[in-house]
Design a protein around this motif. Structure first.
Motif, PDB file in Angstrom:
ATOM      1  N   VAL A   4       0.835  -1.202   0.000  1.00 24.26           N
ATOM      2  CA  VAL A   4       0.000   0.000   0.000  1.00 24.26           C
ATOM      3  C   VAL A   4       0.866   1.248   0.000  1.00 24.26           C
ATOM      4  N   ARG A   5       1.947   1.215   0.766  1.00 26.49           N
ATOM      5  CA  ARG A   5       2.828   2.383   0.858  1.00 26.49           C
ATOM      6  C   ARG A   5       3.412   2.739  -0.493  1.00 26.49           C
ATOM      7  N   THR A   6       3.774   1.735  -1.283  1.00 29.67           N
ATOM      8  CA  THR A   6       4.348   2.005  -2.601  1.00 29.67           C
ATOM      9  C   THR A   6       3.293   2.449  -3.604  1.00 29.67           C
ATOM     10  N   GLU A   7       2.012   2.205  -3.313  1.00 26.46           N
ATOM     11  CA  GLU A   7       0.932   2.611  -4.212  1.00 26.46           C
ATOM     12  C   GLU A   7       0.396   4.001  -3.896  1.00 26.46           C
ATOM     13  N   LEU A   8       0.851   4.596  -2.796  1.00 25.07           N
ATOM     14  CA  LEU A   8       0.421   5.946  -2.462  1.00 25.07           C
ATOM     15  C   LEU A   8       0.972   6.949  -3.477  1.00 25.07           C
ATOM     16  N   PRO A  11       3.702  12.390  -3.319  1.00 27.93           N
ATOM     17  CA  PRO A  11       3.746  13.333  -2.182  1.00 27.93           C
ATOM     18  C   PRO A  11       3.417  12.666  -0.850  1.00 27.93           C
ATOM     19  N   ASP A  12       2.462  11.733  -0.869  1.00 26.69           N
ATOM     20  CA  ASP A  12       2.122  11.021   0.361  1.00 26.69           C
ATOM     21  C   ASP A  12       3.273  10.143   0.820  1.00 26.69           C
ATOM     22  N   GLN A  13       3.961   9.511  -0.125  1.00 32.23           N
ATOM     23  CA  GLN A  13       5.102   8.670   0.236  1.00 32.23           C
ATOM     24  C   GLN A  13       6.200   9.494   0.901  1.00 32.23           C
ATOM     25  N   LEU A  14       6.457  10.681   0.373  1.00 31.62           N
ATOM     26  CA  LEU A  14       7.459  11.554   0.976  1.00 31.62           C
ATOM     27  C   LEU A  14       7.040  11.994   2.375  1.00 31.62           C
ATOM     28  N   THR A  15       5.730  12.259   2.552  1.00 33.34           N
ATOM     29  CA  THR A  15       5.233  12.653   3.866  1.00 33.34           C
ATOM     30  C   THR A  15       5.398  11.519   4.865  1.00 33.34           C
ATOM     31  N   VAL A  16       5.072  10.300   4.446  1.00 31.03           N
ATOM     32  CA  VAL A  16       5.213   9.133   5.330  1.00 31.03           C
ATOM     33  C   VAL A  16       6.678   8.931   5.690  1.00 31.03           C
ATOM     34  N   ASP A  17       7.572   9.089   4.714  1.00 37.67           N
ATOM     35  CA  ASP A  17       9.009   8.943   4.988  1.00 37.67           C
ATOM     36  C   ASP A  17       9.469   9.961   6.033  1.00 37.67           C
ATOM     37  N   ALA A  36       4.149   0.295  13.977  1.00 34.66           N
ATOM     38  CA  ALA A  36       2.712   0.352  14.223  1.00 34.66           C
ATOM     39  C   ALA A  36       2.137   1.701  13.810  1.00 34.66           C
ATOM     40  N   TYR A  37       2.800   2.798  14.203  1.00 33.88           N
ATOM     41  CA  TYR A  37       2.325   4.143  13.874  1.00 33.88           C
ATOM     42  C   TYR A  37       2.343   4.373  12.367  1.00 33.88           C
ATOM     43  N   VAL A  38       3.438   3.991  11.724  1.00 33.32           N
ATOM     44  CA  VAL A  38       3.550   4.203  10.284  1.00 33.32           C
ATOM     45  C   VAL A  38       2.535   3.337   9.545  1.00 33.32           C
ATOM     46  N   GLY A  39       2.337   2.111  10.007  1.00 33.56           N
ATOM     47  CA  GLY A  39       1.340   1.248   9.376  1.00 33.56           C
ATOM     48  C   GLY A  39      -0.054   1.829   9.442  1.00 33.56           C
ATOM     49  N   ASP A  40      -0.398   2.427  10.584  1.00 37.46           N
ATOM     50  CA  ASP A  40      -1.714   3.063  10.720  1.00 37.46           C
ATOM     51  C   ASP A  40      -1.847   4.252   9.772  1.00 37.46           C
ATOM     52  N   VAL A  41      -0.788   5.050   9.656  1.00 34.80           N
ATOM     53  CA  VAL A  41      -0.834   6.218   8.780  1.00 34.80           C
ATOM     54  C   VAL A  41      -0.937   5.802   7.319  1.00 34.80           C
ATOM     55  N   VAL A  42      -0.192   4.776   6.931  1.00 36.41           N
ATOM     56  CA  VAL A  42      -0.274   4.275   5.550  1.00 36.41           C
ATOM     57  C   VAL A  42      -1.684   3.770   5.259  1.00 36.41           C
TER      58      VAL A  42
END
Length: 316
Positions: A4-8, A11-17, A36-42
């Motif tokens: 899912v993270r790679t399909e964002l 700009p969203d991927q950069l924000t998550v990073d 856990a936190y990053v998984g929830d945000v993704v």
């Protein structure tokens, strides 16, 4: 969530990073908490961007990260059977992320500030009675009396977990130099890399002394780390091994609940309060960030007193 993270959107991927770097470097959270936190945000971003991350057949929101989108994400998970405790954690993760994103300029406003999170259901933990804890220590000490290195190590594990109430990760993270045998204290690195000093009693002191003098040298190799607790191959003992050891040790105690290391932590806190310790002191010993977490144990002691009253009082 990696797919899912790679399909964002980029700009969203950069924000998550950037958010992940913030959690690791600035907040100093553990790798498990960061995941856990990053998984929830993704999951949240994937949902509001139109990806079916819930797997419940509920149509994704396909909108912006606003209050309606967060609520729709949580509602979809609730429909999929997610429990209240998990929903409460994910609500907190959404609020934390949106506040950070607003501060950093990624969001024009902070939608999470208006989110009302569901209250988690906090079940009372199972604990040992004091006589059962005594039986556990005696059974463990009996095995260590044979001077077998593994049995001596296992005795140290149950003694220290019950004597200090530290977490299993904290126990496994102890090095030999973290134990002050003269003052009878251990230096513990807890959640958020916060350091605290926790005392232990004479029985645990004897168990550690015997282990360091006779047991650990037998298992240690030239490549062993300075860990207090090591396995049969000389490496640092892992939490999964400690959980197995505690479960096996409790089998020797008739009628005892099947607990893991966290159950011994609950037991230590409960017995401290039953013995007259104040909440603030127990909070500091356990390394709780808030007093509300420690207050859970007051309910445990009340429930135990109520059970005794119902059984013994003629007008219960």
């Amino acid at each position: 969530m990696l797919k899912v993270r790679t399909e964002l959107p980029p700009p969203d991927q950069l924000t998550v990073d950037a958010y992940e770097r913030h959690l690791r470097a600035e907040r100093g959270l553990s790798p498990h908490t960061v995941r856990a936190y990053v998984g929830d945000v993704v999951s949240l971003l994937g949902y509001v961007r139109g990806l079916d991350v819930i797997g419940s057949g509920t149509p994704p929101a396909q909108g912006d990260l606003d209050l309606a989108g967060i609520r729709a994400w949580l509602a979809a998970q609730r429909s999929a059977g997610t429990g209240r405790t998990t929903l409460a954690r994910r609500s907190a993760a959404a609020r934390t992320f949106s506040a950070w994103a607003h501060r950093r300029g990624h969001l024009e406003s902070d939608p999470g500030a208006r989110l009302v999170a569901p209250r988690p259901h906090r079940a009372l933990p199972s604990v040992l009675r004091q006589d059962q804890a005594d039986d556990l220590m005696r059974a463990s000490q009996s095995g260590a009396a044979e001077r077998n290195a593994v049995a001596m190590r296992d005795h140290v594990i149950v003694e220290l977990l019950y004597a200090t109430g530290i977490r299993v990760s904290e126990l496994c993270g102890l090095d030999v130099g973290d134990v002050d045998m003269d003052l009878r204290v251990v230096r513990v690195i807890g959640k958020g890399d916060k350091e605290r000093t926790v005392p232990f009693g004479a029985p645990a002191q004897r168990a550690v002394q015997d282990w360091l003098a006779e047991g650990r040298p037998e298992l240690a190799s030239a490549h062993s780390p300075p860990a207090l607790l090591i396995g049969v191959r000389g490496g640092r003992l892992q939490p999964s091994s400690v959980r197995r050891i505690v479960h096996d040790a409790l089998k020797a105690v008739p009628g005892a609940p099947d607990l893991g290391p966290h159950g011994l932590r609950h037991t230590a806190a409960t017995h401290l309060l039953e013995g007259g310790a104040d909440l603030r002191s127990v909070q500091e010993l356990l390394g709780h960030a808030t007093l509300a977490t420690t207050q859970l144990y007051t309910h445990v002691t009340v429930e135990r007193l109520r059970a005794v009253h119902d059984q013994a009082h003629p007008r219960s």
